[in-house]
Design a protein around this motif. Sequence first.
Motif, PDB file in Angstrom:
ATOM      1  N   GLY A   9     -11.271  -3.365 -13.181  1.00 60.77           N
ATOM      2  CA  GLY A   9     -10.490  -2.137 -13.327  1.00 60.77           C
ATOM      3  C   GLY A   9     -10.748  -1.140 -12.202  1.00 60.77           C
ATOM      4  N   GLN A  10     -11.953  -1.171 -11.635  1.00 58.96           N
ATOM      5  CA  GLN A  10     -12.276  -0.283 -10.519  1.00 58.96           C
ATOM      6  C   GLN A  10     -11.417  -0.602  -9.303  1.00 58.96           C
ATOM      7  OE1 GLN A  10     -14.762   2.262 -10.151  1.00 58.96           O
ATOM      8  NE2 GLN A  10     -14.413   2.208 -12.347  1.00 58.96           N
ATOM      9  N   ILE A  11     -11.273  -1.892  -9.038  1.00 58.58           N
ATOM     10  CA  ILE A  11     -10.483  -2.311  -7.884  1.00 58.58           C
ATOM     11  C   ILE A  11      -9.004  -2.029  -8.145  1.00 58.58           C
ATOM     12  CG2 ILE A  11      -9.832  -4.329  -6.498  1.00 58.58           C
ATOM     13  CD1 ILE A  11     -12.778  -5.339  -7.386  1.00 58.58           C
ATOM     14  N   ASP A  46       0.839  -1.201   0.000  1.00 62.24           N
ATOM     15  CA  ASP A  46       0.000   0.000   0.000  1.00 62.24           C
ATOM     16  C   ASP A  46       0.872   1.249   0.000  1.00 62.24           C
ATOM     17  OD1 ASP A  46      -2.320  -1.461  -0.062  1.00 62.24           O
ATOM     18  OD2 ASP A  46      -2.622  -1.445   2.104  1.00 62.24           O
ATOM     19  N   ALA A  47       1.965   1.203   0.774  1.00 60.65           N
ATOM     20  CA  ALA A  47       2.877   2.348   0.825  1.00 60.65           C
ATOM     21  C   ALA A  47       3.513   2.572  -0.539  1.00 60.65           C
ATOM     22  CB  ALA A  47       3.953   2.093   1.877  1.00 60.65           C
ATOM     23  N   ASN A  56      -6.124   0.871   0.805  1.00 65.88           N
ATOM     24  CA  ASN A  56      -6.023  -0.503   1.296  1.00 65.88           C
ATOM     25  C   ASN A  56      -7.326  -1.241   0.989  1.00 65.88           C
ATOM     26  OD1 ASN A  56      -7.921   0.240   3.227  1.00 65.88           O
ATOM     27  ND2 ASN A  56      -6.381   0.620   4.800  1.00 65.88           N
ATOM     28  N   ARG A  57      -7.368  -2.506   1.349  1.00 67.22           N
ATOM     29  CA  ARG A  57      -8.527  -3.324   0.970  1.00 67.22           C
ATOM     30  C   ARG A  57      -9.830  -2.799   1.565  1.00 67.22           C
ATOM     31  NH1 ARG A  57      -7.496  -9.603   1.614  1.00 67.22           N
ATOM     32  NH2 ARG A  57      -5.304  -9.713   1.072  1.00 67.22           N
ATOM     33  N   TRP A  58      -9.758  -2.312   2.804  1.00 64.81           N
ATOM     34  CA  TRP A  58     -10.957  -1.830   3.477  1.00 64.81           C
ATOM     35  C   TRP A  58     -11.547  -0.632   2.750  1.00 64.81           C
ATOM     36  CZ3 TRP A  58     -14.954  -2.685   6.314  1.00 64.81           C
ATOM     37  CH2 TRP A  58     -15.619  -1.641   6.944  1.00 64.81           C
ATOM     38  N   PHE A  59     -10.713   0.395   2.478  1.00 65.17           N
ATOM     39  CA  PHE A  59     -11.220   1.583   1.792  1.00 65.17           C
ATOM     40  C   PHE A  59     -11.643   1.257   0.365  1.00 65.17           C
ATOM     41  CE2 PHE A  59      -8.700   4.247   4.937  1.00 65.17           C
ATOM     42  CZ  PHE A  59      -9.830   4.653   5.619  1.00 65.17           C
ATOM     43  N   THR A  60     -10.924   0.325  -0.266  1.00 72.61           N
ATOM     44  CA  THR A  60     -11.323  -0.074  -1.615  1.00 72.61           C
ATOM     45  C   THR A  60     -12.740  -0.630  -1.587  1.00 72.61           C
ATOM     46  OG1 THR A  60      -9.050  -0.553  -2.243  1.00 72.61           O
ATOM     47  CG2 THR A  60     -10.764  -1.599  -3.564  1.00 72.61           C
TER      48      THR A  60
END
Lengths: 245, 262
Positions: B158-160, A77-78, B169-173
């Motif tokens: 493509g959105q992901i 992520d970074a 990160n996965r949560w905000f995605t």
Amino acid sequence: MTSPLITVDKVNKYFGPAHVLRDVSTHFNVGEVAVIIGASGSGKSTLLRTLNRLEKHDSGRIVVDGIEVTDDHKQLDALRAEVGMVFQQFNLFPHLTVLENVMLAPRRVRKTPREEAEKKARELLERVGLKDHAHKHPFALSGGQQQRVAIARALAMQPRVMLFDEPTSALDPEMVKEVLDVMKQLARSGMTMIVVTHEMGFAREVGDRILFFDQGCIAQDAPPEAFFGAQQNERIRAFIGQIAH
Amino acid sequence: MQRLLSPWPVSWSRQQRSSATMASSAVLLIVILWLLATPLSWAPAPIGNNAQLFADGTRITVELTIVSGIAGVLLGVLAALGKVSRVLPLRWIASFYVWVMRGTPLLVQVLFVYFALPEIHPLLRMEEFTAASVALALNVGAYNAEAIRAGLLAVPKGQIEAARSLGLNRWFTFVDVTFPQAFKIALPPLVNNIVALLKDSSLAFTIGVVELTNAGSQVKSTSFQAVPVFITTAIIYLVLTTVMTQISDAVERRFDVEGKLA
């Protein structure tokens, strides 16, 4: 111009039985505009996508700005926050306005306060010539405008490097120029860029290096004058000839 | 029917019209529940003299629907996430849940929760209303899971990729990108499920919950006048589903940024 920002070392990638990247080694320097060209299926987009782990490489090492590209989520992520990416299909978030598209990542990842993120987003939209479209949704924009929003969205994270994956291939011919103009302006501002494209004019004018991909290998890595000028390689000459017409 | 309850000025924005419809429909629903006994009492016997019973039954029906509807959407989200999860045991659990709940009759599920669970463990003894809510929520949750899963799968890859490439990160995605788009796609089938739930809540009758159908049935047994009783019952259901569709329609319009709905 010489310190490597990205190092690619003996990278291999397979899609099932297809060996799409074969022992690829190269590096990309700070402030450099590298243009990757080659036939479709030659592995050029795949290389670009391994740089921020949208594709996982099967062997070899990739180091971006001192961070090795691995499966470690925090590290990844970074890394991705430092690497901007622009896609062929724009991939704007359709449920958000243009402004919200640009503000989302800085607010979530950098924890930028709303007012500051909005101010920065408006500046970027002005820079790509879209300040009057901030409150529209992506569907209301042309392809060229959407792609410029996508560039602004990536720039909002203030990345160290920008990856462009065939940014003009999905555009109508009359919209290609407006996107290329934004990219040229970005190159002149000193941004490190890696661009996969079929736009030979752009490659010749803006590129510091041309990398020619063929069957999963970098067949040639040369400055544009040498690449487009006295091209010795028969195969590459044929490719350039085909694209130019 | 669509326009009947949304007579808003043309100059209002899509959001304003949608909010106004949601608010007015919700108010209408409360007013119906609150005052229903009054107009019913004007009707001739056997409706007029049993107005309060119908009104109370209607309230119970709406309560059953709201409680199990909310729980069912949450269950649906969880089960849908389970079904698309990368963790194999989670996929198993979610698939098993959907398989059982969709593959057995709701009536059996209601009876099982009320009569069988307490025999398995005394702590699982529930009052009639609670038992009915649990069974309805579990049932609608399984159908919701499939609707939401379809929505999740319909969001382009493509959105992901775009979200992840920005460093989300996965949560905000999920929260900012995937779920809002999936929910919009899942909304029409979800509404379908909730309307079905409102009607299926009549099965709570079998374990003694005095909801609308039960109330009607009681009036019929004392008055022996099936025609006016069941016409009244049916009309009340129709009014409730109409108001509910009105609300969901407004929600759908709120998400319709592209103006696809006329």
